[in-house]
Write a protein that holds these residues in place. Structure first.
Motif, PDB file in Angstrom:
ATOM      1  N   HIS A 178       0.799  -1.214   0.000  1.00  0.00           N
ATOM      2  CA  HIS A 178       0.000   0.000   0.000  1.00  0.00           C
ATOM      3  C   HIS A 178       0.835   1.268   0.000  1.00  0.00           C
ATOM      4  N   GLN A 231       1.289   7.147  -6.852  1.00  0.00           N
ATOM      5  CA  GLN A 231       0.329   8.232  -7.049  1.00  0.00           C
ATOM      6  C   GLN A 231       1.008   9.591  -6.971  1.00  0.00           C
ATOM      7  N   GLY A 260      -1.399  11.403 -14.231  1.00  0.00           N
ATOM      8  CA  GLY A 260      -2.585  10.699 -13.757  1.00  0.00           C
ATOM      9  C   GLY A 260      -2.278   9.261 -13.390  1.00  0.00           C
ATOM     10  N   ILE A 261      -3.158   8.695 -12.586  1.00  0.00           N
ATOM     11  CA  ILE A 261      -2.905   7.368 -12.049  1.00  0.00           C
ATOM     12  C   ILE A 261      -4.008   6.396 -12.444  1.00  0.00           C
ATOM     13  N   ASP A 262      -5.024   6.913 -13.126  1.00  0.00           N
ATOM     14  CA  ASP A 262      -6.190   6.103 -13.472  1.00  0.00           C
ATOM     15  C   ASP A 262      -5.753   4.875 -14.278  1.00  0.00           C
ATOM     16  N   PRO A 273      -7.214   0.124   3.080  1.00  0.00           N
ATOM     17  CA  PRO A 273      -5.754   0.264   2.966  1.00  0.00           C
ATOM     18  C   PRO A 273      -5.064   0.502   4.313  1.00  0.00           C
ATOM     19  N   ALA A 331     -11.200   5.356  -9.349  1.00  0.00           N
ATOM     20  CA  ALA A 331     -10.232   5.267 -10.449  1.00  0.00           C
ATOM     21  C   ALA A 331      -8.979   6.093 -10.173  1.00  0.00           C
ATOM     22  N   ASN A 332      -9.157   7.213  -9.523  1.00  0.00           N
ATOM     23  CA  ASN A 332      -8.012   8.083  -9.250  1.00  0.00           C
ATOM     24  C   ASN A 332      -7.326   7.759  -7.934  1.00  0.00           C
ATOM     25  N   GLN A 333      -7.771   6.658  -7.334  1.00  0.00           N
ATOM     26  CA  GLN A 333      -7.068   6.102  -6.171  1.00  0.00           C
ATOM     27  C   GLN A 333      -7.098   7.006  -4.944  1.00  0.00           C
ATOM     28  N   CYS A 334      -8.104   7.887  -4.876  1.00  0.00           N
ATOM     29  CA  CYS A 334      -8.195   8.747  -3.684  1.00  0.00           C
ATOM     30  C   CYS A 334      -8.289   7.892  -2.423  1.00  0.00           C
ATOM     31  N   TRP A 335      -8.905   6.714  -2.568  1.00  0.00           N
ATOM     32  CA  TRP A 335      -9.151   5.833  -1.434  1.00  0.00           C
ATOM     33  C   TRP A 335      -7.883   5.245  -0.854  1.00  0.00           C
ATOM     34  N   GLN A 336      -6.804   5.278  -1.621  1.00  0.00           N
ATOM     35  CA  GLN A 336      -5.578   4.697  -1.070  1.00  0.00           C
ATOM     36  C   GLN A 336      -5.167   5.403   0.215  1.00  0.00           C
ATOM     37  N   VAL A 377      -4.774  16.525 -14.807  1.00  0.00           N
ATOM     38  CA  VAL A 377      -5.012  15.157 -14.348  1.00  0.00           C
ATOM     39  C   VAL A 377      -6.471  14.969 -13.970  1.00  0.00           C
TER      40      VAL A 377
END
Lengths: 653, 119
Positions: free
Chosen positions: A572, A579, A588-590, A652, B42-47, B88
């Protein structure tokens, strides 16, 4: 064994009979019970029978059918490694973790047959990294008492090196024995050359306190005593002794070597004059703050810190390299109080500069001062007493206003006494107001933590707060120890559980090298086993993938421990780093963050993996409402003296 | 000469602006919430913030009390988290994420969670 016996040489036959009788007596009772029950036990499998008459004769006479010359060519009566076992016993090394290897086969045999596989007992490890990390966890849970590790001096030490670095950074003692063949003309062709080195300990010398390669048994005896003594003198750390294959296997010759014994070195204490000055600063301060990290070795360290904090009514920020201070004490406060302090007392800080400052993770890493610019900083610790150059775990230099070299735990009583002596009546009168202020702040912080735990309570994947509180309901009335670090789970144990005993939290890994978690937990659980204490390991999935074989060791040696995975399906921390890089570069990370980071597709089935190692297991669990029942089932297994694992898919952090 | 505002003055300015402008944004409420969750994922904010925005490696952001302008300020010009530029994450996408985090339901009250209320 008396010191007189030692000085006169080792009466090894007498020792052998004593040790064997002891082991046989211990081993016989369980098989007898097992036979009644009609089953075979591990103890039965491991039992060492007392020497037969034939075995005794073998030690003293040429075996039947052999001439004296032939016997001298084929057989060894008194191998050097028997004496090595005497030394290990004298050091009171309870266990030796090992992955077996030919470079120490002589010592291996002596431990098993001559020493009766007791004090030390060999613990089989499928990987040397695991063997070292188990020793790491054991020493932390056993109040700094080391155990031994036995590895190949070449391929074994290289496997072991990462875990040794963790122990070095974490200032944890252990004595590592590495097999080697020094004399090139005595090496068998092939592997013995590949498994030999001119300077075997070199590979780990940057992160060990001391090493040696003894050339005689007397040399071995003295080097082992020195290795133990150096490892356990603060700042503690790993030491290495390379043992020659020929020295182990050859007949002992000449005068019997002696065992010097270990005279423990008293920990260094801070200078009296400097402590007087430090006490003056602390007593005169309006807002003194104590920050503590790698300090308490045992409950005494915790109790001494409570005395100092209460004398000053100063808040304590526990950075939790060790369990230093009860989290339910009203003076236990968050790191934010550092910003208010006019005097900061650092006790065994891993990173003094980082306690006072922050370096933001930006393209240009700008510094931000956290502490007041006029805050006086007192540093008490041993980090300046032993430092090496190459690896940079010593952290950024900080010009503290008063640096006192000394073991903080050993120094605290003197400092507290100075504080009490300098405390005026008026200053003491102000303590009640301070106490009330900190009681209020502590209560408010606890309320905030409880409130924060509500969010995501019913979520799937399971929130880490929910995971810890489900566990807490089942363990809070028991004698328990958390043998894992909760830093990667939002510190929920330290925020929500009551942790008031030293052994209840094991602290960090030291070097942050993955592969530490599971084996150090098993090592700590081994230390807690004798106390009948429930060991709890909240296990990160990425860490579990390094040396999963440790679960086999736990099952094989019947080390009870409840493991609950914090399974977030990836590395994690590295998701977040990727990111940050992508955001910084505006790419971007999508759709790309999983690359190189995820542990998914397929998701490792940790219940199956550990079941394959002989461990009771259940999961993966994704519904938080199913956790409690699974934990109850797992605890039933642990209460029978076995390890168990519940795999929970989590948020996470 | 451009004068640099102190962090506290800057924060107050942002909040003041935000309070005014939030009135008009409130009309959109949950229209973008579903799209917002998809973008949040999708943009991984949750990480860092958790799947429900409950917090984790970073602070809790849901259900957010911040108006959009303040929320956008934190994302575009953060102190510690990485900055997400419009290249982004467009303003519209950011608004949809905001719609999601402000519409995440409140969790049960403390007294309704026995594991917490008894601690």
């Amino acid at each position: 064994m008396t010191s007189k016996q030692k000085s006169e040489g080792v009466n090894r036959r007498e020792f052998l009979s004593t040790a064997t009788v002891g082991v046989a007596a211990a081993a016989l009772s369980k098989p007898a019970l097992a036979q009644q029950a009609g089953e075979e036990t591990d103890a039965q499998m491991a039992a060492v029978a007392p020497p037969s008459a034939a075995a005794e004769a073998m030690e003293n006479d040429p075996p039947a059918g052999y001439s004296a010359q032939e016997a001298g060519e084929y057989f060894v009566k008194h191998p050097g490694s028997d004496f090595m076992v005497d030394v290990l016993k004298d050091l009171d090394l309870e266990y030796i973790t090992t992955n077996p290897g030919s470079s120490f086969r002589g010592l291996h045999e002596s431990i098993v047959n001559y020493g009766g596989n007791s004090q030390p007992e060999l613990l089989t490890c499928p990987h040397e990294e695991q063997a070292i990390a188990m020793a790491h966890g054991f020493a932390k849970a056993a109040g700094g008492k080391p155990i031994g590790v036995l590895v190949h001096g070449t391929v074994g030490l290289q496997h072991a090196s990462m875990a040794m670095y963790n122990a070095w950074c974490d200032r944890v003692p252990m004595v590592v024995l590495g097999g080697n063949h020094f004399d090139a003309t005595e090496r068998r062709t092939g592997v013995e050359w590949s498994h030999s080195a001119q300077d075997a300990a070199r590979v780990v010398r940057d992160f060990t306190k001391w090493d040696d390669a003894p050339q005689s048994l007397q040399h071995f005896s003295e080097s082992m005593a020195r290795a133990y003594k150096i490892a356990t003198t603060p700042p503690m750390g790993p030491t290495v002794v390379i043992i020659d294959g020929h020295l182990q296997e050859a007949e002992m010759e000449g005068a019997a070597p002696t065992i010097p014994g270990v005279s423990p070195t008293q920990p260094p204490r801070g200078d009296g004059g400097a402590l007087t000055e430090a006490a003056r600063w602390l007593v005169e301060a309006e807002s003194p703050v104590i920050v503590v990290d790698l300090m308490a070795r045992d409950q005494d360290g915790v109790d001494r810190l409570i005395e100092l904090a209460e004398a000053l009514q100063a808040p304590v920020v526990n950075q939790s390299g060790r369990m230093n201070f009860p989290n339910n004490h009203y003076l236990s406060q968050g790191a934010g109080v550092v910003a208010q302090a006019d005097v900061i007392l650092g006790l065994e800080l891993y990173d003094t500069w980082g306690t006072l400052n922050r370096l933001r993770d930006r393209v240009h890493r700008d510094e931000q001062r956290i502490a007041r610019p006029d805050a006086l900083v007192i540093d008490i610790g041993v980090k300046d007493l032993f430092i090496k150059s190459n690896y940079q775990n010593f952290q950024r230099y900080n010009a503290s206003d008063l640096s006192i070299a000394g073991d903080a735990q050993a120094t605290l009583p003197s400092l507290t006494e100075e504080v009490r002596q300098q405390m005026s009546r008026s200053r003491r009168a102000g303590n009640s107001e301070r106490e009330q202020r900190w009681r209020t702040a502590h209560a408010q912080a606890h309320a905030r933590d409880l409130d924060a735990a509500r969010y995501g309570w019913g979520a799937s994947p399971v929130s880490t707060a929910r995971l810890y509180m489900e566990l807490w309901q089942l363990v809070k009335e028991r004698d328990w120890a958390l043998v894992s670090d909760d830093s990667q789970q939002s510190r929920w144990a330290r925020r929500l559980w009551t942790i008031d005993r030293h052994y209840q939290h094991i602290g960090r890994s030291g070097g942050a090298g993955l592969g530490y978690g599971a084996p150090s937990a098993v090592g700590a659980a081994l230390a807690h086993r004798v106390e009948g204490r429930l060991s709890i390991n909240v296990q990160r999935d990425g860490d579990l993938m390094y040396v999963p074989g440790v679960f086999w060791t736990a099952a094989h040696h019947r080390i009870p421990m409840l493991t609950v995975t914090h399974n977030n399906r990836g590395y994690h921390q590295e998701f977040m780093h990727l990111q940050r890089m992508a955001a910084r570069r505006q790419r971007g990370i999508d759709g790309s963050s999983h690359v190189g980071n995820e542990l998914n597709n397929p998701a490792p089935d940790f219940a199956k993996i550990t079941a394959g190692m002989g461990v009771w297991s259940e999961g993966p669990i994704t519904d938080p409402n199913n956790i409690r029942a699974a934990l109850v089932r797992a605890l039933d297994v642990v209460d029978q003296g076995e390890p168990a694992l519940v795999d929970v898919v989590c948020q996470p952090r | 000469m451009k004068q640099k505002l102190s962090p506290s003055v800057r924060a107050l300015s942002i909040l003041g602006l935000a309070l005014c402008s939030s009135l008009s944004f409130a009309q959109n409420n949950d229209q973008g919430a579903d799209e917002g969750r998809a973008l949040f994922t999708a943009n991984q904010c949750w990480q860092c913030h958790g799947h429900e925005g409950q917090g984790g490696a970073a602070v809790r952001i849901a259900p957010t009390l911040y108006p959009f302008v303040a929320f956008a300020q934190f994302v575009r010009h953060p102190n510690l988290m990485p900055a997400y530029s419009p290249n982004v994450l467009s303003d519209e996408q950011l608004r949809q994420i905001w719609e999601f985090v402000r519409n995440v339901p409140e969790p049960p009250a403390l007294e309704d969670i026995s594991e917490l209320s008894g601690s």
